[in-house]
Design a protein around this motif. Structure first.
Motif, mmCIF file in Angstrom:
data_model
loop_
_atom_site.group_PDB
_atom_site.id
_atom_site.type_symbol
_atom_site.label_atom_id
_atom_site.label_comp_id
_atom_site.label_asym_id
_atom_site.label_seq_id
_atom_site.Cartn_x
_atom_site.Cartn_y
_atom_site.Cartn_z
ATOM 1 N N PRO A 103 45.676 26.842 42.719
ATOM 2 C CA PRO A 103 46.229 27.922 41.895
ATOM 3 C C PRO A 103 46.594 27.499 40.473
ATOM 4 N N LEU A 104 47.402 26.445 40.334
ATOM 5 C CA LEU A 104 47.870 26.040 39.013
ATOM 6 C C LEU A 104 46.717 25.552 38.149
ATOM 7 N N ASP A 105 45.828 24.768 38.728
ATOM 8 C CA ASP A 105 44.685 24.252 37.982
ATOM 9 C C ASP A 105 43.810 25.394 37.485
ATOM 10 N N ALA A 106 43.546 26.365 38.377
ATOM 11 C CA ALA A 106 42.724 27.503 37.985
ATOM 12 C C ALA A 106 43.404 28.299 36.881
ATOM 13 N N LEU A 107 44.724 28.477 36.994
ATOM 14 C CA LEU A 107 45.473 29.239 36.000
ATOM 15 C C LEU A 107 45.406 28.576 34.627
ATOM 16 N N LEU A 108 45.487 27.239 34.607
ATOM 17 C CA LEU A 108 45.518 26.526 33.344
ATOM 18 C C LEU A 108 44.135 26.303 32.743
ATOM 19 N N ARG A 109 43.111 26.198 33.584
ATOM 20 C CA ARG A 109 41.807 25.774 33.090
ATOM 21 C C ARG A 109 40.762 26.883 32.985
ATOM 22 N N LEU A 110 40.903 27.943 33.762
ATOM 23 C CA LEU A 110 39.922 29.010 33.644
ATOM 24 C C LEU A 110 39.984 29.627 32.254
ATOM 25 N N PRO A 111 38.838 29.860 31.621
ATOM 26 C CA PRO A 111 38.858 30.552 30.330
ATOM 27 C C PRO A 111 39.566 31.893 30.478
ATOM 28 N N PRO A 112 40.489 32.231 29.578
ATOM 29 C CA PRO A 112 41.259 33.478 29.714
ATOM 30 C C PRO A 112 40.400 34.705 29.930
ATOM 31 N N ALA A 113 39.313 34.825 29.175
ATOM 32 C CA ALA A 113 38.446 36.001 29.315
ATOM 33 C C ALA A 113 37.826 36.054 30.711
ATOM 34 N N PHE A 114 37.449 34.878 31.254
ATOM 35 C CA PHE A 114 36.868 34.804 32.589
ATOM 36 C C PHE A 114 37.904 35.238 33.631
ATOM 37 N N ALA A 115 39.136 34.745 33.490
ATOM 38 C CA ALA A 115 40.194 35.088 34.442
ATOM 39 C C ALA A 115 40.510 36.578 34.406
ATOM 40 N N VAL A 116 40.544 37.158 33.210
ATOM 41 C CA VAL A 116 40.824 38.591 33.083
ATOM 42 C C VAL A 116 39.739 39.412 33.784
ATOM 43 N N ARG A 117 38.481 39.023 33.575
ATOM 44 C CA ARG A 117 37.379 39.754 34.229
ATOM 45 C C ARG A 117 37.450 39.601 35.739
ATOM 46 N N LEU A 118 37.831 38.409 36.202
ATOM 47 C CA LEU A 118 37.920 38.147 37.637
ATOM 48 C C LEU A 118 38.977 39.038 38.293
ATOM 49 N N PHE A 119 40.146 39.098 37.704
ATOM 50 C CA PHE A 119 41.207 39.944 38.251
ATOM 51 C C PHE A 119 40.859 41.427 38.105
ATOM 52 N N GLY A 120 40.142 41.748 37.034
ATOM 53 C CA GLY A 120 39.690 43.126 36.874
ATOM 54 C C GLY A 120 38.744 43.539 37.982
ATOM 55 N N ASP A 121 37.858 42.612 38.389
ATOM 56 C CA ASP A 121 36.943 42.892 39.506
ATOM 57 C C ASP A 121 37.714 43.188 40.784
ATOM 58 N N MET A 122 38.793 42.448 40.996
ATOM 59 C CA MET A 122 39.589 42.658 42.202
ATOM 60 C C MET A 122 40.268 44.036 42.171
ATOM 61 N N LEU A 123 40.835 44.409 41.023
ATOM 62 C CA LEU A 123 41.535 45.682 40.917
ATOM 63 C C LEU A 123 40.579 46.872 40.989
ATOM 64 N N LEU A 124 39.377 46.695 40.462
ATOM 65 C CA LEU A 124 38.423 47.804 40.394
ATOM 66 C C LEU A 124 37.508 47.890 41.612
ATOM 67 N N LYS A 125 37.649 46.956 42.544
ATOM 68 C CA LYS A 125 36.755 46.945 43.700
ATOM 69 C C LYS A 125 36.703 48.286 44.432
ATOM 70 N N PRO A 126 37.844 48.978 44.696
ATOM 71 C CA PRO A 126 37.760 50.261 45.418
ATOM 72 C C PRO A 126 36.951 51.322 44.677
ATOM 73 N N PHE A 127 36.811 51.163 43.367
ATOM 74 C CA PHE A 127 36.133 52.189 42.571
ATOM 75 C C PHE A 127 34.714 51.778 42.166
ATOM 76 N N ARG A 128 34.324 50.532 42.529
ATOM 77 C CA ARG A 128 33.025 50.038 42.090
ATOM 78 C C ARG A 128 31.902 50.682 42.888
ATOM 79 N N LYS A 129 30.878 51.122 42.201
ATOM 80 C CA LYS A 129 29.744 51.754 42.852
ATOM 81 C C LYS A 129 28.923 50.710 43.590
ATOM 82 N N LYS A 130 28.578 51.001 44.849
ATOM 83 C CA LYS A 130 27.788 50.074 45.646
ATOM 84 C C LYS A 130 26.378 49.955 45.083
ATOM 85 N N ARG A 131 25.776 48.794 45.308
ATOM 86 C CA ARG A 131 24.432 48.531 44.797
ATOM 87 C C ARG A 131 23.360 49.020 45.763
#
Length: 474
Positions: A103-131
């Protein structure tokens, strides 16, 4: 005392060795193991280069293994079985992140933009259109994990490993390779790595003092002492059958051909090879299915360096397609070896099929590329390179393309219909599994052998169902 059933085991890889060990330990059968190579272990053997124990790539014995398997391995190796901390890293978003994720390593080392997109994917999963309707590796990963982790890690990594685009790979690969099917589950695994949350084996692995192959060697020694016979350099000409019953195996030797008979032939060789060796030949549909099944090759590249240690990490993972290697390990960091002084080895895993450019390249030339790749990634080789050695594996991984399941079912259905024949193990069941899974299959095969030399097919079907839940540990 009644005569014990006779079992011929084809192949002395992990599954074949473990079957021989389990059968002889339980005194259930007289066992003879046939192996084409000159030593046991298959791709799970170990060997020395310049006094350093090396494996065929990165191997670990995982604590999640079946308790009976772990108990046996501990008993066989004793103090030579080390419990080591996992200390690898992976390239994500152009940065090095500890692997397994913390957890701490990922928090400190993940590029901020990458982390924001990752958490956004988690929050938007219920609304994401299936492929779409057609399910594949890419659709399952995209729907479960979202675009960020799929496109930044899994998609390029699997394309490198299997040589196919993710939408050309079957759902089965996602089921076996990706245990965390959502960002939430990934976070859950990370939290279990946090201080105060870890168990005694969390984030650790078992590894023998003399290389991973020491496990195989110990099983061979134990089964031999219990009566198993091993024939190395055995060239199998054919597997003979009468109708739906396998009657024996014909082996070619210096004095000509010899037919060996048994109550059961336990096959751990590639199921495609088993089909090819059948005499009379398998039905045409089965032969066609066997020809359609594919495997992915691998070149193991060993760069021998004049330095005590290259990095502190046991393994590096390279998802980017710009880096041809999929993973690099430093063997001395697996068993905490302190010698030999002034030398270390980097084992690079280069997915490559026979006939491709890398496959026919000289060791020296591959070594020069290896050094350049590391320099380009910010891992400069500042010490002297002694030399480069390679080992080539033609059938390293099963290829789970979109059509593989129907071909596998044709082959597996026919082989399973044969009396006196049982196919299992990674090669025998076309399974992308860890070594401890192969051991579990072998123990299951030993358990279902009855006193009269037959196989309890109902019990075997139950064990097969359990194997479907195997998940690869990386």
């Amino acid at each position: 005392m009644a005569e014990k059933p006779k079992v011929i085991v084809l192949g002395a890889g992990p599954a074949g060795i473990a079957a021989a060990h389990a059968l002889t330990k339980a005194r259930k059968a007289d066992v003879r193991v046939l192996e084409r190579a000159e030593r046991a272990g298959g791709n799970s053997t170990s060997f020395q280069i310049e006094g350093i124990w090396c494996d065929y790539g990165s191997h670990r014995f995982h604590p999640v293994a079946d308790p009976a398997v772990i108990a046996d391995v501990k008993a066989l190796l004793g103090d030579d079985l080390l419990l080591q901390p996992r200390h690898g890293r992976i390239r994500l978003g152009g940065r090095w992140i500890h692997f397994p994720l913390k957890p701490l390593d990922a928090l400190l080392r993940l590029p901020p933009a990458f982390a924001v997109r990752l958490f956004g994917d988690m929050l938007l999963k219920p609304f994401r259109k299936k492929r779409g309707a057609a399910r594949s590796f890419s659709s399952v990963l995209y729907d479960g994990l979202g675009p960020t982790i799929s496109e930044s890690f899994y998609f390029p990594y699997v394309k490198k490993l299997w040589g196919l685009d993710p939408d050309k790979l079957a759902v089965t690969l996602a089921e076996r390779r990706v245990s965390s099917g959502s960002v939430g589950k990934i976070l859950g695994k990370m939290l279990r790595m946090a201080p105060g949350m870890k168990g005694p084996t969390t984030g650790r692995f078992y590894y023998p003092r003399k290389g991973f192959g020491q496990i195989s060697e110990a099983m061979v020694a134990a089964s031999t002492a219990a009566g198993a016979e091993y024939a190395f350099g055995a060239d199998i000409s054919r597997i003979e059958r009468e109708g739906d019953r396998v009657t024996g195996v014909v082996v070619k030797g210096p004095a000509g051909e010899e037919k060996l008979t048994a109550d059961q032939v336990y096959s751990t060789i590639p199921l495609t090879t088993a089909v090819r060796l059948m005499d009379p030949p398998a039905p045409e549909a089965v032969q066609a299915a066997a020809k359609a099944i594919r495997f992915r090759g691998m070149i193991l590249v060993y760069l021998i360096l004049k330095t005590d240690r290259f990095t502190e990490y046991d393994a590096h993972y390279f998802p980017e397609l710009s880096m041809p290697l999929s993973r690099m390990s430093e063997p001395k960091n697996y068993n905490s070896a302190t010698g030999p002084k002034g030398l270390t080895i980097l084992c690079g895993e280069l997915p490559c099929n026979p006939g491709e450019t890398w496959w026919d390249m000289s060791d020296e030339e591959i070594g020069r590329h290896y050094v350049r790749w590391l320099n380009d990634l910010g891992l400069p080789v500042r010490c002297e390179v002694l030399r480069c050695e390679t080992r080539r594996i033609g059938q390293a991984y099963p290829v789970y393309d979109l059509d593989y399941q129907k071909h596998f079912e044709v082959i597996d259905g026919w082989l399973s219909s044969l009396d006196g024949f049982l196919s299992f193990g990674r090669q025998g069941l076309f399974a992308h599994d860890n070594t401890h899974h192969a051991f579990a299959m072998a123990y299951g095969a030993a358990e279902v052998l009855t006193q009269d030399g037959s196989v309890d097919r109902r019990a075997w079907a139950e064990r097969r169902a359990e194997f479907e839940h195997h998940r690869v540990e990386d």
